[in-house]
Design an enzyme around this catalytic site. Structure first.
Site, PDB file in Angstrom:
ATOM      1  N   HIS A  34       1.654  52.870   8.540  1.00 60.62           N
ATOM      2  CA  HIS A  34       2.439  54.062   8.888  1.00 60.62           C
ATOM      3  C   HIS A  34       1.531  55.190   9.385  1.00 60.62           C
ATOM      4  O   HIS A  34       1.822  56.372   9.186  1.00 60.62           O
ATOM      5  CB  HIS A  34       3.319  54.515   7.720  1.00 60.62           C
ATOM      6  CG  HIS A  34       4.425  53.542   7.415  1.00 60.62           C
ATOM      7  ND1 HIS A  34       5.578  53.481   8.152  1.00 60.62           N
ATOM      8  CD2 HIS A  34       4.515  52.568   6.484  1.00 60.62           C
ATOM      9  CE1 HIS A  34       6.361  52.518   7.666  1.00 60.62           C
ATOM     10  NE2 HIS A  34       5.734  51.938   6.664  1.00 60.62           N
ATOM     11  N   THR A  35       0.440  54.816  10.005  1.00 59.76           N
ATOM     12  CA  THR A  35      -0.435  55.803  10.643  1.00 59.76           C
ATOM     13  C   THR A  35      -0.431  55.648  12.162  1.00 59.76           C
ATOM     14  O   THR A  35      -0.777  56.585  12.871  1.00 59.76           O
ATOM     15  CB  THR A  35      -1.891  55.639  10.158  1.00 59.76           C
ATOM     16  OG1 THR A  35      -2.236  54.248  10.235  1.00 59.76           O
ATOM     17  CG2 THR A  35      -2.057  56.116   8.726  1.00 59.76           C
ATOM     18  N   GLY A 125       5.950  39.752   8.185  1.00 60.56           N
ATOM     19  CA  GLY A 125       5.029  40.883   8.245  1.00 60.56           C
ATOM     20  C   GLY A 125       3.706  40.504   8.893  1.00 60.56           C
ATOM     21  O   GLY A 125       2.754  41.277   8.862  1.00 60.56           O
ATOM     22  N   LEU A 126       3.612  39.312   9.486  1.00 59.29           N
ATOM     23  CA  LEU A 126       2.396  38.940  10.219  1.00 59.29           C
ATOM     24  C   LEU A 126       2.629  39.096  11.723  1.00 59.29           C
ATOM     25  O   LEU A 126       1.841  38.663  12.540  1.00 59.29           O
ATOM     26  CB  LEU A 126       1.960  37.521   9.860  1.00 59.29           C
ATOM     27  CG  LEU A 126       1.606  37.340   8.381  1.00 59.29           C
ATOM     28  CD1 LEU A 126       1.210  35.909   8.077  1.00 59.29           C
ATOM     29  CD2 LEU A 126       0.488  38.289   7.960  1.00 59.29           C
ATOM     30  N   SER A 127       3.727  39.729  12.061  1.00 60.85           N
ATOM     31  CA  SER A 127       4.039  40.126  13.428  1.00 60.85           C
ATOM     32  C   SER A 127       4.235  38.947  14.382  1.00 60.85           C
ATOM     33  O   SER A 127       3.667  38.903  15.466  1.00 60.85           O
ATOM     34  CB  SER A 127       2.996  41.106  13.958  1.00 60.85           C
ATOM     35  OG  SER A 127       3.663  42.043  14.769  1.00 60.85           O
ATOM     36  N   SER A 128       5.098  38.038  13.955  1.00 60.90           N
ATOM     37  CA  SER A 128       5.495  36.963  14.867  1.00 60.90           C
ATOM     38  C   SER A 128       6.167  37.545  16.101  1.00 60.90           C
ATOM     39  O   SER A 128       6.057  36.992  17.194  1.00 60.90           O
ATOM     40  CB  SER A 128       6.444  35.991  14.173  1.00 60.90           C
ATOM     41  OG  SER A 128       7.688  36.599  13.900  1.00 60.90           O
ATOM     42  N   SER A 129       6.851  38.675  15.921  1.00 60.65           N
ATOM     43  CA  SER A 129       7.558  39.266  17.063  1.00 60.65           C
ATOM     44  C   SER A 129       6.573  39.771  18.110  1.00 60.65           C
ATOM     45  O   SER A 129       6.802  39.617  19.312  1.00 60.65           O
ATOM     46  CB  SER A 129       8.476  40.402  16.604  1.00 60.65           C
ATOM     47  OG  SER A 129       7.740  41.421  15.978  1.00 60.65           O
ATOM     48  N   GLU A 161       9.743  45.058  22.643  1.00 64.64           N
ATOM     49  CA  GLU A 161      10.215  44.918  21.257  1.00 64.64           C
ATOM     50  C   GLU A 161      11.208  46.014  20.895  1.00 64.64           C
ATOM     51  O   GLU A 161      12.176  45.780  20.179  1.00 64.64           O
ATOM     52  CB  GLU A 161       9.037  44.961  20.279  1.00 64.64           C
ATOM     53  CG  GLU A 161       8.262  43.676  20.239  1.00 64.64           C
ATOM     54  CD  GLU A 161       7.502  43.483  18.926  1.00 64.64           C
ATOM     55  OE1 GLU A 161       8.108  43.610  17.843  1.00 64.64           O
ATOM     56  OE2 GLU A 161       6.300  43.205  18.997  1.00 64.64           O
ATOM     57  N   ASP A 173       0.426  46.405  16.384  1.00 60.60           N
ATOM     58  CA  ASP A 173       0.525  44.945  16.383  1.00 60.60           C
ATOM     59  C   ASP A 173       0.153  44.370  17.740  1.00 60.60           C
ATOM     60  O   ASP A 173      -0.564  43.376  17.852  1.00 60.60           O
ATOM     61  CB  ASP A 173       1.952  44.498  16.043  1.00 60.60           C
ATOM     62  CG  ASP A 173       2.403  44.990  14.683  1.00 60.60           C
ATOM     63  OD1 ASP A 173       1.586  45.622  13.979  1.00 60.60           O
ATOM     64  OD2 ASP A 173       3.566  44.748  14.325  1.00 60.60           O
TER      65      ASP A 173
HETATM   66  P1  ADP Z   1       7.644  39.708  12.052  1.00 62.83           P
HETATM   67  O1  ADP Z   1       7.248  40.307  13.355  1.00 62.83           O
HETATM   68  O2  ADP Z   1       7.074  40.429  10.876  1.00 62.83           O
HETATM   69  O3  ADP Z   1       7.380  38.237  11.949  1.00 62.83           O
HETATM   70  P2  ADP Z   1      10.239  40.454  12.980  1.00 62.83           P
HETATM   71  O4  ADP Z   1      11.554  40.501  12.322  1.00 62.83           O
HETATM   72  O5  ADP Z   1       9.710  41.666  13.636  1.00 62.83           O
HETATM   73  O6  ADP Z   1       9.218  39.877  11.907  1.00 62.83           O
HETATM   74  O7  ADP Z   1      10.239  39.321  14.098  1.00 62.83           O
HETATM   75  C1  ADP Z   1      10.791  38.047  13.853  1.00 62.83           C
HETATM   76  C2  ADP Z   1      11.594  37.644  15.063  1.00 62.83           C
HETATM   77  O8  ADP Z   1      10.702  37.255  16.134  1.00 62.83           O
HETATM   78  C3  ADP Z   1      12.456  36.424  14.837  1.00 62.83           C
HETATM   79  O9  ADP Z   1      13.689  36.777  14.223  1.00 62.83           O
HETATM   80  C4  ADP Z   1      12.647  35.938  16.273  1.00 62.83           C
HETATM   81  O10 ADP Z   1      13.605  36.722  16.946  1.00 62.83           O
HETATM   82  C5  ADP Z   1      11.284  36.202  16.890  1.00 62.83           C
HETATM   83  N1  ADP Z   1      10.450  34.997  16.744  1.00 62.83           N
HETATM   84  C6  ADP Z   1       9.405  34.834  15.902  1.00 62.83           C
HETATM   85  N2  ADP Z   1       8.890  33.588  15.992  1.00 62.83           N
HETATM   86  C7  ADP Z   1       9.629  32.939  16.920  1.00 62.83           C
HETATM   87  C8  ADP Z   1       9.622  31.609  17.461  1.00 62.83           C
HETATM   88  N3  ADP Z   1       8.743  30.693  17.056  1.00 62.83           N
HETATM   89  N4  ADP Z   1      10.555  31.307  18.406  1.00 62.83           N
HETATM   90  C9  ADP Z   1      11.436  32.230  18.813  1.00 62.83           C
HETATM   91  N5  ADP Z   1      11.508  33.480  18.338  1.00 62.83           N
HETATM   92  C10 ADP Z   1      10.616  33.845  17.400  1.00 62.83           C
HETATM   93 MG    MG Z   2       7.763  42.241  14.029  1.00 64.99          MG
END
Ligand code: ADP
Ligand code: MG
Length: 372
Positions: A34-35, A125-129, A161, A173
């Site tokens: 949060h910075t 929380g490992l920023s898959s998005s 995003e 991220d």
């Molecule tokens: P985080 O970024 O912490 O993992 P978020 O809620 O911000 O959590 O992002 C998760 C979203 O990113 C999922 O709901 C999906 O929409 C997208 N996403 C993540 N991984 C995949 C994947 N392998 N294929 C398609 N969409 C994905």
């Molecule tokens: Mg995310």
């Protein structure tokens, strides 16, 4: 591991003809939460959990995508005319978001088929998005002829995003995903976007445990915190809390967190540079206490998990990411790391009744193309 995924993506797109591949890593933030949106300091690292996207140009005006992990087929307009918040399946919002973010920068995406595969656990929380958005931005950006440098990619991915989720996140991220350096953490100045890679001592192992409680920040709590810090800066007549000192924010707990957290990030970076490993754990614990008590973004489970890390012999631990569920990051000395992780998981499971998932993560290089 990447080889297997390249093969799986190639199969999903019916063979290798004309395929291009980009990979982008997830991240864990060691300290500084949060910075980023207050133009402050953060110290994340890109991790060995990555999203790979394959692309082939096709003679249509559609962007079609599938994911090897999530169900559904995405089929959206290449001109970005869909509503990113309404695309189904939901993850397709990131595809439209990226198309729109590129269009906003003058880039026109052609018809393409995409396939996505990620080892970043979603919603942890490992920023898959961001791994997804950065990989999409690079691979789709290439088709537009736009010359995007790494910071441009990060900004466009953040823009995407925000379009997809409505959550006004900061740039940490995406910057981490593009600028990652193997075996280094990144000290990022979120005002200037200057990135200083700092070597991680070899004897340190970075551990991440997910609390088993999904993050439910759902935009609202996050946006409220962000607005509160912006109001605090307005009241002080400064551009952002980056410019505040502790005296200014003594009576405002949210603002106080931002100011003290910035100082902790710089202290942590200095300790890493000086190889002062003993200083790291207390800074992590102080960061957690500030996120819990001043910024009020922790949960009982995250607090239990931090306690479990400490009881298991970690140097220190803290919630990482936005809070409200998700992960805790801990540091342990290499020879004990596996035991620390096992004990943490056991203790947390019995104290909380939740099922955690645990990861050992390594710092890796930032996003780039992959040659099949
Ligand atoms: P985080 O970024 O912490 O993992 P978020 O809620 O911000 O959590 O992002 C998760 C979203 O990113 C999922 O709901 C999906 O929409 C997208 N996403 C993540 N991984 C995949 C994947 N392998 N294929 C398609 N969409 C994905
Ligand atoms: Mg995310």
């Amino acid at each position: 591991m990447t080889e297997n995924r390249i093969a799986a993506l190639t199969k999903a797109l019916d063979g290798p003809d004309g395929l291009r591949f980009v990979r982008a890593p997830g991240r864990v933030n060691l300290i500084g939460d949060h910075t980023d949106y207050a133009e402050g300091f953060v110290l994340p690292m890109a991790i060995d959990r990555t999203c790979v996207v394959a692309l082939r140009r096709v003679a249509t005006s559609r962007v079609r995508a599938r994911s090897l992990e999530l169900p559904g087929r995405v089929d959206v307009a290449a001109d970005g005319s869909d509503d990113a918040r309404a695309v189904e399946p939901r993850w397709g919002g990131f595809v439209t978001g990226v198309v729109q973010a590129l269009a906003a920068r003058g880039g026109r995406v052609p018809g393409v088929d995409l396939a996505v595969s990620s080892t970043v656990p979603a919603g942890s929380g490992l920023s898959s998005s961001s791994a997804l958005s950065v990989a999409l931005t690079m691979v789709l950006g290439d088709t537009t002829g736009l010359e995007l440098d790494a910071d441009d990619v990060a900004r466009a991915a953040l823009d995407a995003e925000i379009r997809a989720t409505g959550v006004p996140g900061g740039l940490m991220d995406q910057l981490t995903s593009v600028h990652g350096v193997a075996d280094h953490a990144l000290l990022i100045d979120c005002r200037t976007l200057a990135v200083e890679p700092i070597p991680l001592p070899r004897e340190l192992t970075v551990l991440v445990v997910h609390s088993g409680v999904p993050r439910t920040l759902a935009g609202t709590a996050y946006a409220e915190r962000r607005a509160a810090t912006e109001h605090a800066a307005d009241r002080l007549g400064i551009a952002s809390l980056r410019d505040a000192n502790l005296r200014d924010v003594q009576d405002d707990a949210f603002a106080r967190h931002v100011v003290t957290e910035n100082a902790r990030v710089l202290d942590f970076a200095a300790a890493l540079r000086a190889h002062d490993i003993g200083a790291l754990g207390p800074l992590l614990l102080a960061s957690h206490a500030s996120l819990r008590d001043d910024f009020a973004v922790s949960t009982p489970e995250l607090d239990l998990l931090v306690d479990a890390f400490v009881a298991a012999g970690a140097l220190g631990a803290r919630l990482t990411g936005a809070g409200f569920g998700g992960c805790v990051v801990g540091l342990a000395l290499e020879p004990h790391a596996q035991r620390v992780l096992e004990r943490t998981v056991e203790q947390y499971r019995s104290a909380s009744g939740r099922e955690p998932s645990a990861f050992v993560v390594r710092a890796v290089a930032g996003a780039g193309t992959v040659e099949p």
